[in-house]
Design a protein around this motif. Structure first.
Motif, PDB file in Angstrom:
ATOM      1  N   ASP A  52     -46.825  -7.732 -19.384  1.00 58.79           N
ATOM      2  CA  ASP A  52     -47.599  -6.697 -20.057  1.00 58.79           C
ATOM      3  C   ASP A  52     -48.161  -5.748 -18.999  1.00 58.79           C
ATOM      4  OD1 ASP A  52     -49.449  -5.146 -21.391  1.00 58.79           O
ATOM      5  OD2 ASP A  52     -50.650  -6.822 -22.133  1.00 58.79           O
ATOM      6  N   TYR A  53     -47.727  -4.478 -19.046  1.00 61.02           N
ATOM      7  CA  TYR A  53     -48.159  -3.487 -18.072  1.00 61.02           C
ATOM      8  C   TYR A  53     -49.157  -2.487 -18.651  1.00 61.02           C
ATOM      9  CZ  TYR A  53     -44.711  -4.957 -14.604  1.00 61.02           C
ATOM     10  OH  TYR A  53     -44.004  -5.673 -13.677  1.00 61.02           O
ATOM     11  N   SER A  54     -49.844  -2.813 -19.695  1.00 62.83           N
ATOM     12  CA  SER A  54     -50.748  -1.860 -20.338  1.00 62.83           C
ATOM     13  C   SER A  54     -52.017  -1.661 -19.515  1.00 62.83           C
ATOM     14  CB  SER A  54     -51.114  -2.353 -21.748  1.00 62.83           C
ATOM     15  OG  SER A  54     -51.777  -3.607 -21.684  1.00 62.83           O
ATOM     16  N   GLY A  55     -52.597  -0.465 -19.650  1.00 61.03           N
ATOM     17  CA  GLY A  55     -53.897  -0.171 -19.062  1.00 61.03           C
ATOM     18  C   GLY A  55     -53.939  -0.176 -17.550  1.00 61.03           C
ATOM     19  N   GLY A  56     -52.798   0.071 -16.895  1.00 61.86           N
ATOM     20  CA  GLY A  56     -52.784   0.093 -15.438  1.00 61.86           C
ATOM     21  C   GLY A  56     -52.856  -1.275 -14.800  1.00 61.86           C
ATOM     22  N   MET A  57     -52.679  -2.309 -15.610  1.00 63.29           N
ATOM     23  CA  MET A  57     -52.729  -3.687 -15.135  1.00 63.29           C
ATOM     24  C   MET A  57     -51.372  -4.354 -15.344  1.00 63.29           C
ATOM     25  SD  MET A  57     -56.064  -3.944 -14.417  1.00 63.29           S
ATOM     26  CE  MET A  57     -56.529  -5.680 -14.403  1.00 63.29           C
ATOM     27  N   VAL A  58     -51.195  -5.521 -14.735  1.00 65.63           N
ATOM     28  CA  VAL A  58     -50.056  -6.367 -15.062  1.00 65.63           C
ATOM     29  C   VAL A  58     -50.601  -7.735 -15.454  1.00 65.63           C
ATOM     30  CG1 VAL A  58     -49.666  -7.003 -12.618  1.00 65.63           C
ATOM     31  CG2 VAL A  58     -47.834  -7.295 -14.293  1.00 65.63           C
ATOM     32  N   ARG A  59     -50.124  -8.215 -16.602  1.00 66.04           N
ATOM     33  CA  ARG A  59     -50.549  -9.502 -17.154  1.00 66.04           C
ATOM     34  C   ARG A  59     -49.315 -10.309 -17.531  1.00 66.04           C
ATOM     35  NH1 ARG A  59     -53.319  -5.314 -19.335  1.00 66.04           N
ATOM     36  NH2 ARG A  59     -55.606  -5.301 -19.202  1.00 66.04           N
ATOM     37  N   ALA A  60     -49.494 -11.612 -17.637  1.00 64.12           N
ATOM     38  CA  ALA A  60     -48.365 -12.480 -17.999  1.00 64.12           C
ATOM     39  C   ALA A  60     -47.783 -12.090 -19.344  1.00 64.12           C
ATOM     40  CB  ALA A  60     -48.796 -13.941 -18.005  1.00 64.12           C
ATOM     41  N   LEU A 110     -53.888  -8.285 -12.986  1.00 60.75           N
ATOM     42  CA  LEU A 110     -54.021  -7.606 -11.711  1.00 60.75           C
ATOM     43  C   LEU A 110     -53.835  -6.099 -11.881  1.00 60.75           C
ATOM     44  CD1 LEU A 110     -51.703 -10.036  -9.713  1.00 60.75           C
ATOM     45  CD2 LEU A 110     -54.211  -9.971  -9.596  1.00 60.75           C
ATOM     46  N   THR A 111     -54.644  -5.318 -11.181  1.00 57.34           N
ATOM     47  CA  THR A 111     -54.389  -3.881 -11.118  1.00 57.34           C
ATOM     48  C   THR A 111     -53.054  -3.660 -10.430  1.00 57.34           C
ATOM     49  OG1 THR A 111     -56.754  -3.362 -11.024  1.00 57.34           O
ATOM     50  CG2 THR A 111     -55.220  -1.667 -10.249  1.00 57.34           C
ATOM     51  N   CYS A 112     -52.166  -2.886 -11.056  1.00 57.83           N
ATOM     52  CA  CYS A 112     -50.811  -2.720 -10.547  1.00 57.83           C
ATOM     53  C   CYS A 112     -50.563  -1.274 -10.129  1.00 57.83           C
ATOM     54  CB  CYS A 112     -49.787  -3.134 -11.601  1.00 57.83           C
ATOM     55  SG  CYS A 112     -48.082  -3.105 -11.019  1.00 57.83           S
ATOM     56  N   VAL A 113     -50.094  -1.118  -8.904  1.00 57.38           N
ATOM     57  CA  VAL A 113     -49.699   0.201  -8.397  1.00 57.38           C
ATOM     58  C   VAL A 113     -48.527   0.745  -9.213  1.00 57.38           C
ATOM     59  CG1 VAL A 113     -48.589   1.339  -6.429  1.00 57.38           C
ATOM     60  CG2 VAL A 113     -50.521  -0.218  -6.059  1.00 57.38           C
ATOM     61  N   ASP A 120     -54.737  -7.961  -1.832  1.00 54.65           N
ATOM     62  CA  ASP A 120     -55.640  -6.819  -1.936  1.00 54.65           C
ATOM     63  C   ASP A 120     -54.989  -5.657  -2.669  1.00 54.65           C
ATOM     64  OD1 ASP A 120     -57.875  -7.748   0.076  1.00 54.65           O
ATOM     65  OD2 ASP A 120     -55.958  -8.141   1.061  1.00 54.65           O
ATOM     66  N   VAL A 121     -53.654  -5.568  -2.595  1.00 49.74           N
ATOM     67  CA  VAL A 121     -52.893  -4.512  -3.262  1.00 49.74           C
ATOM     68  C   VAL A 121     -51.703  -5.167  -3.958  1.00 49.74           C
ATOM     69  CG1 VAL A 121     -51.579  -2.373  -2.990  1.00 49.74           C
ATOM     70  CG2 VAL A 121     -53.551  -2.833  -1.497  1.00 49.74           C
ATOM     71  N   VAL A 122     -51.473  -4.787  -5.215  1.00 43.38           N
ATOM     72  CA  VAL A 122     -50.388  -5.370  -6.009  1.00 43.38           C
ATOM     73  C   VAL A 122     -49.462  -4.254  -6.469  1.00 43.38           C
ATOM     74  CG1 VAL A 122     -49.812  -6.628  -8.124  1.00 43.38           C
ATOM     75  CG2 VAL A 122     -51.790  -7.318  -6.747  1.00 43.38           C
ATOM     76  N   ASP A 123     -48.217  -4.322  -6.014  1.00 44.98           N
ATOM     77  CA  ASP A 123     -47.202  -3.319  -6.344  1.00 44.98           C
ATOM     78  C   ASP A 123     -46.013  -4.050  -6.979  1.00 44.98           C
ATOM     79  OD1 ASP A 123     -45.348  -1.317  -6.479  1.00 44.98           O
ATOM     80  OD2 ASP A 123     -45.138  -1.038  -4.323  1.00 44.98           O
ATOM     81  N   LEU A 124     -46.125  -4.311  -8.266  1.00 45.92           N
ATOM     82  CA  LEU A 124     -45.103  -5.054  -9.012  1.00 45.92           C
ATOM     83  C   LEU A 124     -44.596  -4.203 -10.173  1.00 45.92           C
ATOM     84  CD1 LEU A 124     -46.790  -8.591  -9.054  1.00 45.92           C
ATOM     85  CD2 LEU A 124     -44.878  -7.834  -7.617  1.00 45.92           C
ATOM     86  N   ASP A 125     -44.293  -2.949  -9.872  1.00 56.00           N
ATOM     87  CA  ASP A 125     -43.970  -1.981 -10.918  1.00 56.00           C
ATOM     88  C   ASP A 125     -42.471  -1.814 -11.148  1.00 56.00           C
ATOM     89  OD1 ASP A 125     -43.393  -0.734  -8.524  1.00 56.00           O
ATOM     90  OD2 ASP A 125     -44.293   1.186  -9.064  1.00 56.00           O
ATOM     91  N   GLY A 126     -41.654  -2.786 -10.726  1.00 49.26           N
ATOM     92  CA  GLY A 126     -40.211  -2.659 -10.866  1.00 49.26           C
ATOM     93  C   GLY A 126     -39.734  -2.225 -12.236  1.00 49.26           C
ATOM     94  N   PRO A 127     -40.176  -2.896 -13.318  1.00 51.76           N
ATOM     95  CA  PRO A 127     -39.723  -2.476 -14.650  1.00 51.76           C
ATOM     96  C   PRO A 127     -40.154  -1.050 -15.011  1.00 51.76           C
ATOM     97  CG  PRO A 127     -40.597  -4.705 -14.726  1.00 51.76           C
ATOM     98  CD  PRO A 127     -40.934  -4.158 -13.375  1.00 51.76           C
ATOM     99  N   LEU A 128     -41.297  -0.607 -14.490  1.00 54.19           N
ATOM    100  CA  LEU A 128     -41.752   0.758 -14.777  1.00 54.19           C
ATOM    101  C   LEU A 128     -40.843   1.777 -14.108  1.00 54.19           C
ATOM    102  CD1 LEU A 128     -45.605   0.273 -14.317  1.00 54.19           C
ATOM    103  CD2 LEU A 128     -44.262   0.088 -16.423  1.00 54.19           C
ATOM    104  N   LEU A 129     -40.344   1.456 -12.925  1.00 51.17           N
ATOM    105  CA  LEU A 129     -39.451   2.374 -12.215  1.00 51.17           C
ATOM    106  C   LEU A 129     -38.070   2.406 -12.855  1.00 51.17           C
ATOM    107  CD1 LEU A 129     -40.513   1.587  -8.555  1.00 51.17           C
ATOM    108  CD2 LEU A 129     -40.908   3.702  -9.798  1.00 51.17           C
TER     109      LEU A 129
END
Length: 330
Positions: A314-322, A121-124, A295-304
């Motif tokens: 896996d948060y590479s490339g602006g995405m979030v993957r298992a 998923l594209t992750c905010v 429609d919008v995915v904001d799962l950036d907790g570890p990034l913050l």
């Protein structure tokens, strides 16, 4: 009958850089962790709670202990919904049960939730409140992010903030989050700047309880309810005021209720966003299941936070993957 062993703990996670949003500056995050073991398999869940509900993480283990006897004797997820109100405590326990079920059954949680796959998923990626030039610099510092969310302060500089970020990230999806910091007047004054910067979404502009001022208005940018929506029972009253519902597992009290919220929002013709109250991949992984409907995915907790558990998403490339994350995997 299987006897289930439950363990409850609190972890403290310092932020690498302070996290600033309307009226708050956080330098660390306390997390409630629930673990359940059936003698062979272990499930885990994590909750941060809801800060504006005065839900101290330090109190969560004691609240969970009140259910120990029932949990040890096999309390189900459906029964849990009746035993605890929506909260970080219920979220962690609910997600631990989902995880344990996947390990015991050999069926991934996403499949049990009725999905045919777990898509990347594209992750905010969220930018904390700062001066306009500093927020532009922060946007440039994450060139792989395809979607950015700017925290707003309601201090008269928000228009300059969005213009500054858009000037350096012309192709990015941009959303803004006011966290209740605007009034109806300042909201209307801000819209020209948001339109000029091609902002795609505005979260929770007004304080909870003031949503009636949004009723029936033809806003040029979709509005998302965050603090104004907690569980599925809140959604119908917001349908004429917001176009998007932000589902967070800590607000909903777990994945079970979050999926019900997604169903209700779709029934009412509203768009869906999944967000987070911060946390590690243990909390974001169940959010990915909700994210398959969003429609919008904001799962950036570890990034913050600036770091994560070993074997996280896996948060590479602006995405979030298992990625290597084992939560909810068979």
């Amino acid at each position: 009958m299987t006897k289930y062993d439950w363990q409850f703990s609190v972890e403290s996670w310092p932020f690498r850089t302070p996290y600033r949003f309307a009226g708050h500056v956080w330098t660390s995050l306390d997390l409630f962790v629930a673990r359940v073991n059936d003698g062979t398999h272990e499930g885990i869940g994590e909750g941060a709670g809801v800060y504006y509900h005065d839900e101290p993480v330090a109190d969560m283990p004691a609240r969970a202990e009140l259910l120990r006897d029932r949990l040890e004797n096999g309390l189900t997820r459906d029964e849990l919904q009746q035993c605890l109100p929506a909260s970080g405590v219920r979220n962690a326990i609910d997600c631990a049960l989902w995880d344990l079920e996947s390990k015991r059954s050999g069926v991934a949680a996403w499949r049990s939730a009725g999905l045919s796959s777990l898509r990347p998923l594209t992750c905010v990626q969220t930018l904390s409140i700062a001066d306009p030039d500093d927020m532009a610099a922060a946007a440039l510092a994450v060139p792989s992010a395809r979607a950015l969310k700017l925290k707003l302060a309601g201090d008269g500089l928000d228009g300059a903030r969005v213009r500054a970020v858009r000037s350096v990230r012309p192709a990015a999806w941009i959303g803004v989050d006011a966290n209740q910091s605007l009034t109806l007047r300042t909201l209307e004054e801000l819209f020209p700047a948001l339109g000029e910067a091609k902002v795609d979404l505005l979260e929770q502009p007004l304080a909870v309880g003031q949503d009636a001022g949004l009723e029936g208005r033809d806003w040029p940018i979709p509005l998302a309810a965050d603090e104004s929506v907690q569980t599925a029972t809140d959604i119908a009253a917001l349908a004429g005021r917001y176009q998007v519902i932000n589902i967070k597992l800590d607000k909903a009290g777990g994945l079970t209720e979050a999926l019900r919220m997604a169903d209700e929002a779709r029934r009412l013709g509203m768009k869906i966003m999944v967000g987070n109250m911060l946390g590690t991949s243990r909390a974001m992984a169940p959010g990915m299941i909700v994210g398959q409907h969003c429609d919008v995915v904001d799962l950036d907790g570890p990034l913050l936070i600036g770091r994560d558990i070993a074997g996280g998403l896996d948060y590479s490339g602006g995405m979030v993957r298992a990625g290597a994350c084992r939560w909810g995997q068979a």
